[in-house]
Design a protein around this motif. Structure first.
Motif, mmCIF file in Angstrom:
data_model
loop_
_atom_site.group_PDB
_atom_site.id
_atom_site.type_symbol
_atom_site.label_atom_id
_atom_site.label_comp_id
_atom_site.label_asym_id
_atom_site.label_seq_id
_atom_site.Cartn_x
_atom_site.Cartn_y
_atom_site.Cartn_z
ATOM 1 N N ARG A 177 0.841 -1.204 0.000
ATOM 2 C CA ARG A 177 0.000 0.000 0.000
ATOM 3 C C ARG A 177 0.879 1.258 0.000
ATOM 4 O O ARG A 177 0.602 2.222 -0.721
ATOM 5 N N ILE A 178 1.930 1.244 0.804
ATOM 6 C CA ILE A 178 2.854 2.381 0.832
ATOM 7 C C ILE A 178 3.570 2.509 -0.517
ATOM 8 O O ILE A 178 3.744 3.613 -1.048
ATOM 9 N N GLY A 179 3.977 1.362 -1.075
ATOM 10 C CA GLY A 179 4.648 1.391 -2.369
ATOM 11 C C GLY A 179 3.760 1.952 -3.466
ATOM 12 O O GLY A 179 4.225 2.707 -4.333
ATOM 13 N N ALA A 180 2.461 1.600 -3.442
ATOM 14 C CA ALA A 180 1.527 2.103 -4.446
ATOM 15 C C ALA A 180 1.333 3.611 -4.320
ATOM 16 O O ALA A 180 1.091 4.301 -5.316
ATOM 17 N N ALA A 181 1.439 4.117 -3.090
ATOM 18 C CA ALA A 181 1.244 5.554 -2.876
ATOM 19 C C ALA A 181 2.494 6.371 -3.173
ATOM 20 O O ALA A 181 2.402 7.531 -3.591
ATOM 21 N N THR A 182 3.672 5.772 -2.981
ATOM 22 C CA THR A 182 4.924 6.529 -3.120
ATOM 23 C C THR A 182 5.763 6.103 -4.324
ATOM 24 O O THR A 182 6.690 6.825 -4.700
ATOM 25 N N TYR A 183 5.456 4.929 -4.897
ATOM 26 C CA TYR A 183 6.234 4.329 -5.985
ATOM 27 C C TYR A 183 7.649 3.955 -5.541
ATOM 28 O O TYR A 183 8.508 3.680 -6.371
ATOM 29 N N LEU A 184 7.877 3.914 -4.241
ATOM 30 C CA LEU A 184 9.175 3.508 -3.706
ATOM 31 C C LEU A 184 9.077 2.062 -3.220
ATOM 32 O O LEU A 184 9.283 1.746 -2.055
ATOM 33 N N TYR A 185 8.733 1.175 -4.137
ATOM 34 C CA TYR A 185 8.495 -0.215 -3.771
ATOM 35 C C TYR A 185 9.726 -0.873 -3.163
ATOM 36 O O TYR A 185 9.624 -1.578 -2.159
ATOM 37 N N LEU A 186 10.883 -0.655 -3.776
ATOM 38 C CA LEU A 186 12.090 -1.316 -3.277
ATOM 39 C C LEU A 186 12.402 -0.875 -1.858
ATOM 40 O O LEU A 186 12.698 -1.712 -0.989
ATOM 41 N N ASP A 187 12.329 0.404 -1.607
ATOM 42 C CA ASP A 187 12.661 0.918 -0.273
ATOM 43 C C ASP A 187 11.742 0.338 0.791
ATOM 44 O O ASP A 187 12.202 -0.110 1.856
ATOM 45 N N VAL A 188 10.451 0.329 0.519
ATOM 46 C CA VAL A 188 9.508 -0.124 1.539
ATOM 47 C C VAL A 188 9.559 -1.642 1.693
ATOM 48 O O VAL A 188 9.388 -2.170 2.799
ATOM 49 N N LEU A 189 9.830 -2.361 0.607
ATOM 50 C CA LEU A 189 9.917 -3.824 0.718
ATOM 51 C C LEU A 189 11.176 -4.252 1.467
ATOM 52 O O LEU A 189 11.167 -5.259 2.181
ATOM 53 N N VAL A 190 12.258 -3.481 1.300
ATOM 54 C CA VAL A 190 13.465 -3.759 2.092
ATOM 55 C C VAL A 190 13.166 -3.569 3.576
ATOM 56 O O VAL A 190 13.561 -4.388 4.422
ATOM 57 N N LEU A 191 12.448 -2.502 3.902
ATOM 58 C CA LEU A 191 12.085 -2.267 5.302
ATOM 59 C C LEU A 191 11.182 -3.378 5.821
ATOM 60 O O LEU A 191 11.356 -3.867 6.944
ATOM 61 N N ALA A 192 10.212 -3.805 4.998
ATOM 62 C CA ALA A 192 9.328 -4.910 5.406
ATOM 63 C C ALA A 192 10.140 -6.188 5.625
ATOM 64 O O ALA A 192 9.892 -6.942 6.577
ATOM 65 N N GLY A 193 11.143 -6.410 4.746
ATOM 66 C CA GLY A 193 12.005 -7.579 4.923
ATOM 67 C C GLY A 193 12.767 -7.537 6.234
ATOM 68 O O GLY A 193 12.953 -8.570 6.893
ATOM 69 N N LEU A 194 13.190 -6.342 6.631
ATOM 70 C CA LEU A 194 13.891 -6.206 7.911
ATOM 71 C C LEU A 194 12.956 -6.522 9.082
ATOM 72 O O LEU A 194 13.389 -7.095 10.086
ATOM 73 N N PHE A 195 11.683 -6.161 8.948
ATOM 74 C CA PHE A 195 10.715 -6.508 9.983
ATOM 75 C C PHE A 195 10.584 -8.025 10.099
ATOM 76 O O PHE A 195 10.546 -8.572 11.212
ATOM 77 N N TYR A 196 10.500 -8.696 8.956
ATOM 78 C CA TYR A 196 10.423 -10.159 8.987
ATOM 79 C C TYR A 196 11.670 -10.763 9.624
ATOM 80 O O TYR A 196 11.589 -11.680 10.447
ATOM 81 N N LEU A 197 12.841 -10.252 9.237
ATOM 82 C CA LEU A 197 14.090 -10.771 9.787
ATOM 83 C C LEU A 197 14.198 -10.516 11.287
ATOM 84 O O LEU A 197 14.781 -11.327 12.020
ATOM 85 N N ALA A 198 13.628 -9.401 11.752
ATOM 86 C CA ALA A 198 13.674 -9.079 13.185
ATOM 87 C C ALA A 198 12.932 -10.111 14.011
ATOM 88 O O ALA A 198 13.197 -10.269 15.209
ATOM 89 N N ILE A 199 12.000 -10.815 13.378
ATOM 90 C CA ILE A 199 11.267 -11.877 14.077
ATOM 91 C C ILE A 199 11.911 -13.237 13.833
ATOM 92 O O ILE A 199 12.147 -14.012 14.762
ATOM 93 N N THR A 200 12.207 -13.540 12.570
ATOM 94 C CA THR A 200 12.634 -14.900 12.232
ATOM 95 C C THR A 200 14.044 -15.229 12.723
ATOM 96 O O THR A 200 14.297 -16.362 13.161
ATOM 97 N N ILE A 201 14.974 -14.279 12.658
ATOM 98 C CA ILE A 201 16.349 -14.585 13.070
ATOM 99 C C ILE A 201 16.451 -14.859 14.573
ATOM 100 O O ILE A 201 16.982 -15.906 14.978
ATOM 101 N N PRO A 202 15.952 -13.971 15.451
ATOM 102 C CA PRO A 202 16.008 -14.303 16.889
ATOM 103 C C PRO A 202 15.232 -15.572 17.232
ATOM 104 O O PRO A 202 15.675 -16.366 18.071
ATOM 105 N N PHE A 203 14.090 -15.782 16.574
ATOM 106 C CA PHE A 203 13.316 -16.989 16.870
ATOM 107 C C PHE A 203 14.049 -18.228 16.374
ATOM 108 O O PHE A 203 13.972 -19.294 16.995
#
Length: 219
Positions: A177-203
């Motif tokens: 949704r943020i990517g569609a509004a800003t066209y900065l898909y790569l930037d926001v998906l990298v941030l989303a990936g970091l959120f996923y990693l913040a959960i999966t790596i410690p777990f």
């Protein structure tokens, strides 16, 4: 680079709310899926042929069907049956069904790993078959399966990203949704990936630590 970090700071609250939705989906999937998996694991080892074959068929179908297909079937299938539920509920049901099918094999392996002498000791004490299953086999079998179940929890967390296809406002959906509004898909998906990693790596580290501790304890 500074502009990207500035955007990340602006997007973080939205993505964090999406992460909370993803974690709620995981919690519900495990809450209802694990008991289903245990029931299927017990049924697939039952002496009654009809019960055993039905349980095995359910497990094989559940494991063979992609999670995305199960998700679409639940989301579009329930309304045609007269059950109107939200997209979030549909996602939770689909993930719980997938969890039940996959964890049944994990739990069945755990139950089968219980030493035969433990069962024979229960029989020698005059325990019924039901009591042996309840007090001897299931507690130890679930304990054996804990590391594998924790590893599966990581996979089901990642699978919550599939629910963006039915408009559940989870982490990936908010990123798109943020990517569609800003066209900065790569930037926001990298941030989303970091959120996923913040959960999966410690777990993942927790899974490895639990496996070592459990192995030394059982050893």
């Amino acid at each position: 680079m500074m502009e990207m970090f500035s955007n990340w700071a602006e997007w973080t609250p939205q993505l964090f709310r999406g992460l909370q939705v993803s974690l709620r989906l995981v919690g519900l999937a495990l809450l209802f899926g694990l008991p289903l998996g245990l029931a299927l694991a017990i049924a697939s080892s039952a002496k009654a042929r009809l019960l055993r074959y039905c349980a095995i068929a359910i497990v094989e179908i559940g494991r063979g069907a992609p999670a995305l297909v199960v998700l679409q079937m639940v989301y579009y299938g329930l309304p045609t049956s007269g059950l109107n539920v939200s997209a979030f509920t549909s996602g939770a049901i689909a993930l719980a069904l997938t969890t039940g099918a996959y964890t049944s094999e994990i739990l069945r392996a755990g139950l089968n790993a219980v030493p035969r002498r433990e069962i024979e000791a229960g029989q020698a004490l005059g325990m019924t078959q039901g009591d042996i299953m309840r007090f001897v086999v299931i507690p130890q079998g679930v304990l054996f399966a804990v590391p594998a179940l924790m590893g599966f929890a990581i996979l089901i967390f990642q699978a919550t990203a599939l629910t963006f296809t039915i408009a559940v406002p989870e982490l990936l959906a908010r990123a798109y949704r943020i990517g569609a509004a800003t066209y900065l898909y790569l930037d926001v998906l990298v941030l989303a990936g970091l959120f996923y990693l913040a959960i999966t790596i410690p777990f993942g580290w927790l899974v490895s630590w639990t496996e070592r501790r459990l192995g030394s304890h059982l050893g």
